[in-house]
Design a protein around this motif. Structure first.
Motif: not given
Length: 289
Positions: A164-165, A167-168, A276, A280
């Protein structure tokens, strides 16, 4: 063969061609011992003969179906490893500070090379322990010269959160996905290094960054982070670190290193969903540290 791992040097009594069979070692391979350099922390000698233990072991473990038996004496640690379903047992003997390690293993088959990889990892773990190092079970991300580690048992979502890191979070890169190295530097700074061991992910990065934050992963129905106190952080790190539990000497140095790390690095329990928003949340804590 000279390996440079976490900026330490380790010598293995074989040629560099072994790295052709163990590709995970290649990024850590030096062509020769650097001139006027610090000495290696460990030497692993292959194809040795030494008396094996005939008495009952001090400890027995069964990781991944293998049988590992351990003997501790005043001068030596003996380890006997029997692969799953194999009639053969391979031996390792080392002084108690893991400076000089011997094994009767002389690799020929692909299975032998896999065992050599295990013996290199074991030798590195316990020799590095006497120099302020600890190999932990974690997935870790680097951004520029800073790093974050996601810790927890298998299946808890460490790798998922790293993805996830990636990707985002702009600039995020995977440093290691299973067995990174924590190194406590002489000035008290904690560094996070990639290693030749990264589980199912082929991520063998010979790089170190400054460790900023540690998150213990916890699956939940909402995303929130709770700061851990030093004692909680120490216990969590200890449970995520490879240890020979009956070896008071190595346990003392590893636990001392982890206690200092737990007292200096902000550590949080990250209750999260695989989304996500959770990435964050942890990123903003990392960024604002």
């Amino acid at each position: 063969m000279i390996l440079q791992i976490a900026d330490w040097l380790m010598e293995v009594s074989c040629g560099n061609e072994v790295a052709d069979r163990l590709q995970n070692l290649k990024p850590f391979l030096l062509p020769e011992m650097p001139v006027c350099s610090r000495s290696h922390i460990c030497r692993l000698e292959l194809g040795c003969k030494f008396p094996i233990k005939e008495t009952g072991p001090d400890a027995v473990h069964h990781p991944d179906g293998r049988t590992i038996r351990i003997w501790l004496t005043a001068d030596y640690c003996y380890i006997a490893l029997t692969p799953y379903g194999s009639p053969h047992t391979y031996w390792l003997r080392t002084d108690r500070r893991w400076r000089n390690v011997q094994t009767d293993l002389l690799p020929e088959t692909s299975e032998d090379y896999a065992l050599l990889n295990d013996f290199i990892m074991i030798s590195f773990i316990y020799s590095a322990a006497f120099h302020g190092g600890a190999l932990i079970h974690a997935s870790c991300i680097a951004i520029n010269d800073k790093g974050v580690a996601f810790v927890g048992p298998s299946g808890i979502g460490k790798s998922t959160h790293s993805q996830l890191w990636l990707k985002h979070i702009p600039g995020a890169r995977l440093l290691n996905d299973d067995q990174p190295i924590l190194r406590l530097m002489p000035g008290g700074e904690v560094m996070l290094f990639g290693s030749p061991w990264s589980g199912k992910t082929s991520c063998y990065i010979n790089e170190g960054v400054r460790l900023e934050t540690i998150f213990r992963m916890e699956q939940a129905d909402e995303n929130r982070a709770v700061r851990m106190d030093g004692i909680e952080a120490f216990r969590m790190l200890l449970s995520s670190t490879s240890l020979i539990g009956r070896d008071s000497l190595s346990f003392a140095v590893i636990s001392g290193t982890l206690a200092r790390i737990a007292g200096s690095i902000p550590t949080f329990t990250l209750y999260n969903k695989p989304e996500q928003e959770a990435a964050l949340l942890s990123y903003n804590i990392f960024k604002d540290k």
